[in-house]
Scaffold this active site. Structure first.
Site, short mmCIF file in Angstrom:
data_model
loop_
_atom_site.label_atom_id
_atom_site.label_comp_id
_atom_site.label_asym_id
_atom_site.label_seq_id
_atom_site.Cartn_x
_atom_site.Cartn_y
_atom_site.Cartn_z
N LYS A 240 145.88 -16.81 -7.66
CA LYS A 240 146.23 -18.24 -7.66
C LYS A 240 146.83 -18.65 -9.00
O LYS A 240 147.85 -19.30 -9.06
CB LYS A 240 144.97 -19.07 -7.36
N GLU B 287 143.02 -8.53 -14.86
CA GLU B 287 142.72 -7.37 -14.00
C GLU B 287 143.84 -7.17 -12.97
O GLU B 287 144.31 -6.06 -12.72
CB GLU B 287 141.39 -7.58 -13.25
N GLY C 37 139.39 -20.23 -5.45
CA GLY C 37 139.55 -18.83 -5.07
C GLY C 37 138.56 -18.41 -4.00
O GLY C 37 138.93 -17.78 -3.00
N ARG C 38 137.30 -18.76 -4.18
CA ARG C 38 136.26 -18.31 -3.24
C ARG C 38 136.34 -19.02 -1.89
O ARG C 38 135.64 -18.67 -0.96
CB ARG C 38 134.88 -18.50 -3.88
N GLU D 276 129.08 -18.59 -7.53
CA GLU D 276 130.08 -19.21 -8.41
C GLU D 276 130.14 -20.71 -8.14
O GLU D 276 130.47 -21.49 -9.04
CB GLU D 276 131.47 -18.57 -8.15
N HIS E 80 115.95 0.55 5.38
CA HIS E 80 115.57 1.83 4.77
C HIS E 80 115.83 1.84 3.28
O HIS E 80 115.92 2.88 2.65
CB HIS E 80 116.33 2.97 5.47
N LYS F 200 135.58 -13.60 -20.52
CA LYS F 200 137.02 -13.27 -20.56
C LYS F 200 137.55 -13.43 -21.99
O LYS F 200 138.31 -12.60 -22.48
CB LYS F 200 137.81 -14.23 -19.66
O1 F6P Z 1 137.12 -15.32 -12.92
C1 F6P Z 1 136.78 -15.96 -11.75
C2 F6P Z 1 137.97 -16.37 -10.94
O2 F6P Z 1 138.62 -17.45 -11.51
C3 F6P Z 1 137.55 -16.67 -9.52
O3 F6P Z 1 137.11 -17.95 -9.35
C4 F6P Z 1 138.77 -16.31 -8.75
O4 F6P Z 1 138.47 -16.11 -7.41
C5 F6P Z 1 139.21 -15.06 -9.46
O5 F6P Z 1 138.90 -15.30 -10.82
C6 F6P Z 1 140.66 -14.68 -9.30
O6 F6P Z 1 141.51 -15.67 -9.76
P1 F6P Z 1 143.07 -15.64 -9.46
O7 F6P Z 1 143.27 -15.77 -8.00
O8 F6P Z 1 143.64 -16.81 -10.22
O9 F6P Z 1 143.60 -14.33 -9.97
#
Ligand code: F6P
Length: 527
Positions: free
Chosen positions: A213, A219, A270-271, A357, A388, A503
């Site tokens: 987003k 990452e 995001g979630r 979150e 189990h 971060k």
């Molecule tokens: O670090 C958490 C976060 O901001 C989440 O809320 C989100 O889902 C994820 O990183 C990924 O964010 P993006 O879609 O901006 O890469």
């Protein structure tokens, strides 16, 4: 007029304090009384699902008090504000519009000069048209060959929900002959993740969707570079293999390095983004746009129930009320989510982010401290595997962990085997029923090591089969539940400031701008 108040200032919350210990499940769930409760304490959900709370520590009196709490906390009015486009996310000054991706519960929501429902629908149409062209072989690789794999590169909400739903429907799609492309996911910045995934992917016939987003998540950008290198090494033009899903204001938008770009926006966390372009692109490519549309229909149908004012007719609201009762009156901090469905293997992982979150906050929505606990530690695994593994602690540990079971009467495909007089599906269902009673009723024994105290609460959502519609309804149930929990706790369930500090420090480590213990740990890790 909606008043946002802390939970402990509400009279109906205070009235609940006296009810602690009123229901003992070992008695309540025994004999005919238990059978009567199972009949009585159930609510229909959308798409053939139903929510059963007979094995929760509630009775008519507690339920009445919870209904008063729902009223006093104005849960319905708050939801109305949200779906009508109010700026619910105060810290980020944003509306919260994920429900609009699957339906229109209230009036038109205008933002940034556009009708937001129309904006989300337009992106859905763009994705559907693109997916159909890929499936028809009208969009191909450089050699004119069809793509047969789609790989999502994203993390957190840009990975967990879409991955959980892909896995939830993959075998259903195979059984119903609608698996168009295989989907894979790369999320971790650990290089072993892309190496492992790419090792099993035929790059020449793969499309990659970079999903972020913000367009700035390190990452994801790192994994995008990893994949681009792999494509270059294979002599392939990355811009013919890569798509973007992002917001229109992100650095990834309007970039010629992608074959196509699809958009969501800042009003969708995001979630909560599985029903937006974030989940749409990969799920429509994997299963076909019609299947994604059916998934959205299930979500919309459950959203409608969430708008019901009476908590006894609103499964999401009731689930949230009972969970807050367990968290704040009974003092249970952990919840286990236990789907008796292998297809839901990553569903707990997705709901972990969605819940923790959203509601893991120590200040209220106005930034003021609170005198009560919020959030739940959520974890889970599919049954019967969990039995189990960690059920020992759940049955006999010193802490009580409320349980949320999910079960389906039918598996996703016809194949099964009968062993010792029962099929696998029968064994699966027998186990979940047995567990609920074992947790609630326990068992006495002369030997203390073999004693089960019982009185351990659980609920279950039951459905006929996990299909696109019921899967959508199930996801919407939890999204709405976490929202109602947040309303009760008076927290902002739609920001995530708690992820920032780590971060920032990681960036300092990478820039060698450290001292003290941070430097020492970084050195131990070879940086
Ligand atoms: O670090 C958490 C976060 O901001 C989440 O809320 C989100 O889902 C994820 O990183 C990924 O964010 P993006 O879609 O901006 O890469």
């Amino acid at each position: 007029m909606v008043a946002w108040k802390n939970l402990d200032t509400l009279e109906s919350y205070k009235a609940l304090q006296d009810t602690k210990g009123n229901v003992n499940l070992t008695e309540a769930m025994a004999g005919q009384n238990g059978a009567d409760r199972v009949k009585k304490y159930a609510i229909p959900m959308a798409e053939g699902l139903s929510y059963h709370y007979a094995a929760k520590k509630v009775d008519d009196d507690i339920l009445e008090k919870l209904a008063s709490l729902a009223k006093e906390a104005q849960l319905s009015e708050k939801f109305q504000e949200l779906y009508n486009g109010a700026v619910i996310n105060l810290t980020e000054n944003r509306r919260v519009l994920h429900q609009l991706t699957r339906g229109q519960l209230g009036g038109k929501v205008m933002a940034d000069g556009v009708d937001k429902r129309e904006f989300y629908k337009k992106e859905q149409e763009k994705i559907a048209a693109f997916a159909k062209k890929v499936h028809a072989g009208e969009i191909t690789n450089e050699k004119g060959e069809k793509f047969h794999t789609v790989v999502q590169i994203g993390i957190g909400g840009s990975d967990l929900g879409p991955r959980a739903i892909y896995l939830a429907l993959e075998n259903w799609a195979i059984a119903n002959d609608t698996l168009k492309m295989q989907a894979r996911f790369i999320s971790n910045v650990d290089p072993d993740d892309p190496v492992g995934v790419l090792g099993g992917v035929d790059l020449a016939h793969a499309l990659f969707i970079v999903v972020s987003k913000s367009g700035t998540t390190l990452e994801t950008l790192t994994n995008e570079a990893f994949v681009k290198n792999a494509l270059a090494d294979a002599g392939l033009d990355a811009s013919k293999h890569m798509l973007a899903v992002t917001s229109e204001t992100s650095p990834m938008a309007h970039n010629s390095g992608y074959l196509a770009a699809f958009f969501m926006d800042d009003y969708i966390g995001g979630r909560y983004s599985t029903s937006s372009a974030v989940g749409n692109a990969i799920l429509a490519l994997a299963f076909g746009p019609d299947i994604f549309a059916r998934f959205l229909e299930g979500m919309a149908a459950e959203d409608k129930l969430a708008a019901e004012e009476d908590p006894l007719k609103n499964p999401e609201m009731l689930d949230a009320l009972i969970s807050v009762y367990e968290r704040n009156i009974l003092g249970y901090p952990v919840t286990a989510l236990l789907p008796y469905s292998q297809a839901l293997s990553r569903f707990p992982a997705h709901l972990q982010q969605a819940s923790m979150e959203s509601n893991g906050k120590s200040v209220n929505r106005f930034g003021e401290p609170m005198n009560y606990s919020t959030g739940e530690v959520l974890f889970g695994e599919p049954g019967t595997n969990g039995q189990h593994s960690f059920y020992q602690l759940l049955h006999q540990g010193t802490d009580i962990v409320p349980l949320q079971f999910i079960g389906f009467r039918k598996s996703q495909n016809e194949k099964d085997v009968a062993v010792e007089g029962s099929t696998s599906q029968m064994k699966l269902c027998a186990n979940v029923a047995a567990q609920m009673i074992a947790f609630a009723c326990g068992k006495d024994d002369e030997n203390p090591a073999k004693r089960f105290s019982g009185d351990r609460p659980s609920s279950i959502i039951i459905g006929e089969q996990l299909t696109p519609e019921s899967c959508g309804a199930l996801l919407a149930h939890y999204e709405n539940k976490f929202m109602f929990q947040g309303f009760l706790w008076n927290v902002n369930s739609f920001d995530q400031e708690g992820v920032q500090l780590g971060k920032v420090l990681a960036k300092r480590v990478l820039a060698h701008d450290t001292d003290g213990a941070l430097k020492a740990f970084a050195e131990l890790l070879g940086i």
